[in-house]
Write an enzyme that holds these catalytic residues in place. Structure first.
Site, PDB file in Angstrom:
ATOM      1  N   LYS A  25      37.985  17.583  41.458  1.00 60.16           N
ATOM      2  CA  LYS A  25      37.969  18.195  42.798  1.00 60.16           C
ATOM      3  C   LYS A  25      37.518  17.186  43.862  1.00 60.16           C
ATOM      4  O   LYS A  25      38.143  17.078  44.917  1.00 60.16           O
ATOM      5  CB  LYS A  25      37.018  19.398  42.727  1.00 60.16           C
ATOM      6  CG  LYS A  25      36.844  20.175  43.999  1.00 60.16           C
ATOM      7  CD  LYS A  25      36.284  21.553  43.697  1.00 60.16           C
ATOM      8  CE  LYS A  25      34.771  21.642  43.716  1.00 60.16           C
ATOM      9  NZ  LYS A  25      34.188  21.616  45.052  1.00 60.16           N
ATOM     10  N   GLY A  96      32.651  23.453  51.177  1.00 61.91           N
ATOM     11  CA  GLY A  96      31.781  22.576  51.967  1.00 61.91           C
ATOM     12  C   GLY A  96      32.376  21.181  52.086  1.00 61.91           C
ATOM     13  O   GLY A  96      32.260  20.532  53.129  1.00 61.91           O
ATOM     14  N   ARG A 124      26.017  27.654  55.240  1.00 61.72           N
ATOM     15  CA  ARG A 124      25.588  26.329  54.734  1.00 61.72           C
ATOM     16  C   ARG A 124      25.260  25.348  55.865  1.00 61.72           C
ATOM     17  O   ARG A 124      25.857  25.391  56.932  1.00 61.72           O
ATOM     18  CB  ARG A 124      26.661  25.769  53.781  1.00 61.72           C
ATOM     19  CG  ARG A 124      26.774  26.698  52.565  1.00 61.72           C
ATOM     20  CD  ARG A 124      27.732  26.208  51.553  1.00 61.72           C
ATOM     21  NE  ARG A 124      27.267  24.987  50.914  1.00 61.72           N
ATOM     22  CZ  ARG A 124      28.011  24.286  50.067  1.00 61.72           C
ATOM     23  NH1 ARG A 124      29.239  24.679  49.782  1.00 61.72           N
ATOM     24  NH2 ARG A 124      27.527  23.199  49.513  1.00 61.72           N
ATOM     25  N   ASP A 318      25.950  19.286  40.245  1.00 63.47           N
ATOM     26  CA  ASP A 318      26.889  20.385  39.937  1.00 63.47           C
ATOM     27  C   ASP A 318      26.787  20.866  38.491  1.00 63.47           C
ATOM     28  O   ASP A 318      27.295  21.938  38.156  1.00 63.47           O
ATOM     29  CB  ASP A 318      28.330  19.935  40.225  1.00 63.47           C
ATOM     30  CG  ASP A 318      28.563  19.767  41.720  1.00 63.47           C
ATOM     31  OD1 ASP A 318      27.809  20.357  42.525  1.00 63.47           O
ATOM     32  OD2 ASP A 318      29.502  19.038  42.083  1.00 63.47           O
ATOM     33  N   LYS A 345      23.721  25.455  48.063  1.00 63.53           N
ATOM     34  CA  LYS A 345      25.102  25.335  47.585  1.00 63.53           C
ATOM     35  C   LYS A 345      25.828  26.652  47.890  1.00 63.53           C
ATOM     36  O   LYS A 345      25.387  27.423  48.727  1.00 63.53           O
ATOM     37  CB  LYS A 345      25.113  25.009  46.091  1.00 63.53           C
ATOM     38  CG  LYS A 345      24.545  23.640  45.775  1.00 63.53           C
ATOM     39  CD  LYS A 345      25.462  22.541  46.232  1.00 63.53           C
ATOM     40  CE  LYS A 345      24.889  21.163  45.978  1.00 63.53           C
ATOM     41  NZ  LYS A 345      25.685  20.123  46.624  1.00 63.53           N
ATOM     42  N   ARG A 391      30.282  28.209  39.966  1.00 59.71           N
ATOM     43  CA  ARG A 391      29.531  27.524  38.903  1.00 59.71           C
ATOM     44  C   ARG A 391      28.537  28.459  38.209  1.00 59.71           C
ATOM     45  O   ARG A 391      28.199  28.250  37.051  1.00 59.71           O
ATOM     46  CB  ARG A 391      28.856  26.261  39.452  1.00 59.71           C
ATOM     47  CG  ARG A 391      29.880  25.249  39.963  1.00 59.71           C
ATOM     48  CD  ARG A 391      29.402  23.824  39.944  1.00 59.71           C
ATOM     49  NE  ARG A 391      30.243  23.010  40.817  1.00 59.71           N
ATOM     50  CZ  ARG A 391      31.424  22.478  40.465  1.00 59.71           C
ATOM     51  NH1 ARG A 391      31.887  22.634  39.245  1.00 59.71           N
ATOM     52  NH2 ARG A 391      32.122  21.766  41.333  1.00 59.71           N
TER      53      ARG A 391
HETATM   54  C1  S3P Z   1      30.533  16.709  46.402  1.00 65.50           C
HETATM   55  C2  S3P Z   1      29.212  16.407  46.562  1.00 65.50           C
HETATM   56  C3  S3P Z   1      28.135  17.317  46.179  1.00 65.50           C
HETATM   57  C4  S3P Z   1      28.623  18.371  45.205  1.00 65.50           C
HETATM   58  C5  S3P Z   1      29.910  19.004  45.632  1.00 65.50           C
HETATM   59  C6  S3P Z   1      30.994  17.953  45.773  1.00 65.50           C
HETATM   60  C7  S3P Z   1      31.515  15.720  46.860  1.00 65.50           C
HETATM   61  O1  S3P Z   1      27.668  17.962  47.343  1.00 65.50           O
HETATM   62  O2  S3P Z   1      27.639  19.352  45.001  1.00 65.50           O
HETATM   63  O3  S3P Z   1      30.330  19.955  44.673  1.00 65.50           O
HETATM   64  O4  S3P Z   1      32.699  15.818  46.491  1.00 65.50           O
HETATM   65  O5  S3P Z   1      31.117  14.819  47.590  1.00 65.50           O
HETATM   66  P1  S3P Z   1      26.625  17.259  48.344  1.00 65.50           P
HETATM   67  O6  S3P Z   1      27.291  16.100  48.979  1.00 65.50           O
HETATM   68  O7  S3P Z   1      26.284  18.322  49.345  1.00 65.50           O
HETATM   69  O8  S3P Z   1      25.468  16.872  47.478  1.00 65.50           O
END
Ligand code: S3P
Length: 432
Positions: A25, A96, A124, A318, A345, A391
Site C-alpha cells: 500500500k 491518511g 486525524r 502497523d 491511527k 488492522r
Molecule cells: C505510512 C506511514 C505510517 C503508517 C501508514 C502508512 C506511509 O503512518 O502507519 O499505514 O505509507 O508512509 P505515519 O506516517 O503516520 O506514521
C-alpha cells in the site's frame, strides 16, 4: 465506507500453504502520485487492491491524470508537474496517506483545492503537514484543531525550500514535504528523529529525482522533472504480517509467502518473530527501484516473549496490533512502549486492542504509549468491535483462530481498506 458487516471466525488447528499478496500500500500510493506529476506513462504490476489506494487513484483522476488497466497492469499517465483543477472536493476516504502526501503536491499547484475524508480521517491530526508545508510558502486552511477538511489555496510557483526537523516520526509527513520540495525553489532538507519507511525517497529516486540521503537527513533540490517508470510492486508486508503471526502461533504450521516486500525499514516483524522463536527463512531475494523483495518461509517454533520499544516500535507501527493480539499465546508475554502514535491511527488502536483482548478474557495492562500483555493466557471467543478499523478487524481474526469457541468480528467490511482478499486468503490457509 460500506454498510457494517460481521463475520464469524472459528478456531483453527493450524496454518499451511503458500500465498502471493497484492502490492504494498505505501509504495502503491507513492508510485501513483509521482506518476501523476511525471512525464510519460508509468506501468505498475501488482498495484495495491485496497480502497485506500483506490482513493488516491480517484483523486488523481479528478486532477486530470489518465488511469487505465492494461494487461494486468495499472497505467498512470502524468501531465508533467501541472495537474488540472478538480471540479469537486477530493475525497480521500479513510486514507491518511492520500490526504497527507497529496497535500504536498497540491500546495504547489496553481489552483485551489479541498481534501475531505470519512469520519475517521476527519478526526486525524493534520498540523504535522500543515506546519512544514506552510513554512515552504503553502496556504493551507484546516477545520477546528487542524483536522480535515483541508483547503489548499494556489501558492503555485511561490513554494521555497526549507530545512526541517520532523518532530513526530512519520513517513507520510516526510514524503509530503519531499513531494512539495520537487516543485519548490531551492533546496529542501528533512531530518527525522527516528528512521521511518523510506519508500518516498526511493520512489523519488526511481522517477529520476536527484536526492541526497545521509544519517536521517534527506536533501533535495527543487524544480526537478520526473520521468515515468515501470515497476512490479512487491506484496504488502503489513498484510503478510497477519498470516505470519497466524503461522507463528500454531504448532506444526508451515507458510510460504512469495515476492513480499523486504525493505529493511519495513521488515522488522521478521526479526521480532525470529526473536520470539518462530523459524523464518528468506530466499529468492530481488530488488527493483531500491525496493527489496523475497520469499518468506515461516514454521512454528515455541514463542517466548519480548519487549518492543524505541525505533522498533516506530518501524512496526502497523504490525503492533496483530503482535499484541498474539501476545497471550507467547510464553512470557509482549510489552510495547513508545507507540503513542497508535492512538491517532484509523482508530485509537491502543484502546481498541485492550478492549478486545479483555473481551476475549486476557489480562492486559494499558499504558499511554502501549501495553504490557502477559503470556500463557488462553483466549475465548467473543464479540469484537473493530471500530471499523481494518488492522483491528484483521488482528482479532488471527487471535480468534487460537481462541476456544467462535468469535464474531463486527465491522469486517473495513478489511477492504488495505486488504480486500484477507478473508479468502485466510480461509485458504487456515486448517479447521
Ligand atoms: C505510512 C506511514 C505510517 C503508517 C501508514 C502508512 C506511509 O503512518 O502507519 O499505514 O505509507 O508512509 P505515519 O506516517 O503516520 O506514521
Amino acid at each position: 465506507m460500506a454498510e457494517k458487516q460481521s463475520r464469524l471466525v472459528q478456531s483453527a488447528r493450524g496454518i499451511a500453504g503458500s500465498l502471493l499478496l497484492p502490492g504494498d500500500k505505501s509504495i502503491s500510493h507513492r508510485y501513483a502520485m509521482l506518476a501523476a506529476i511525471a512525464n510519460g506513462r508509468s506501468e505498475f504490476q501488482n498495484f495495491s487492491t485496497g480502497a485506500d489506494c483506490a482513493s488516491t487513484l480517484a483523486c488523481l483522476l479528478a486532477l486530470g491524470c489518465r488511469i487505465e488497466h492494461r494487461d494486468n497492469k495499472l497505467c498512470v499517465t502524468g501531465s508533467g508537474p501541472a495537474l488540472k483543477a478538480p471540479k469537486f472536493p477530493l475525497d480521500c476516504g479513510n486514507s491518511g496517506s492520500t490526504m497527507r502526501m497529496l497535500a504536498g503536491i497540491l500546495c504547489a499547484q496553481e489552483f485551489t483545492s479541498e481534501l475531505v475524508g470519512d469520519e475517521s480521517l476527519s478526526r486525524r491530526p493534520m498540523a504535522r503537514i500543515i506546519e512544514p508545508l506552510t513554512k515552504m510558502g503553502a496556504a493551507i486552511c484546516a477545520a477546528k484543531d487542524a483536522r480535515p477538511p483541508l483547503k489548499i489555496s494556489n501558492a503555485g510557483a511561490l513554494l521555497h525550500g526549507i530545512d526541517y526537523k520532523i518532530p513526530v516520526p512519520s513517513a507520510q509527513v516526510k514524503s509530503s514535504i519531499l513531494f512539495a520540495a520537487t516543485f519548490a525553489k531551492g533546496e529542501t532538507s528533512v531530518e527525522e528523529p527516528v528512521r521511518t519507511r523510506d519508500h518516498g525517497e526511493l520512489a523519488l529516486g526511481a522517477f529520476g529525482a536527484e536526492l541526497h540521503r545521509s544519517r536521517g537527513r534527506i536533501t533535495l533540490t527543487g524544480r526537478q522533472q520526473l520521468t515515468a517508470i515501470q515497476a512490479a510492486i512487491p506484496g504488502d508486508i503489513s498484510s503478510a504480517a497477519f498470516f505470519l503471526c497466524a503461522a507463528a502461533i500454531f504448532p506444526g504450521s508451515k507458510l510460504i509467502i512469495d515476492h513480499v516486500l523486504l525493505n529493511p525499514t519495513r521488515a522488522s516483524l521478521l526479526d521480532v518473530l525470529t526473536g520470539l522463536g518462530a523459524r523464518i527463512q528468506v530466499i529468492n531475494l530481488s530488488e527493483q527501484h531500491g525496493e527489496l523483495a523475497g520469499t518468506v518461509k515461516i514454521e512454528y517454533g515455541v514463542l517466548r516473549g519480548t519487549k518492543i520499544s524505541g525505533p522498533v516500535s516506530v518501524a512496526l507501527i502497523d504490525e503492533l496490533p496483530v503482535l499484541a493480539a498474539i501476545a497471550p499465546f507467547t510464553s512470557s508475554g509482549i510489552e510495547v512502549c513508545n507507540a503513542r502514535e497508535l492512538r491517532v491511527k484509523e482508530s485509537d488502536r491502543i484502546a481498541m486492542v485492550t478492549r478486545n483482548l479483555r473481551a476475549m478474557g486476557a489480562t492486559v495492562e494499558e499504558h499511554d504509549d502501549g501495553w504490557k500483555i502477559a503470556g500463557n493466557q488462553q483466549l475465548h471467543g467473543a464479540e469484537i468491535d473493530s471500530g471499523r478499523d481494518h488492522r483491528i478487524a484483521m488482528a482479532f481474526s488471527i487471535a480468534a483462530l487460537r481462541a476456544t469457541g467462535d468469535t464474531l468480528i463486527h465491522g469486517v467490511e473495513s478489511v477492504a481498506i488495505s486488504f480486500p482478499e484477507f478473508f479468502s486468503m485466510l480461509d485458504a490457509i487456515a486448517q479447521h
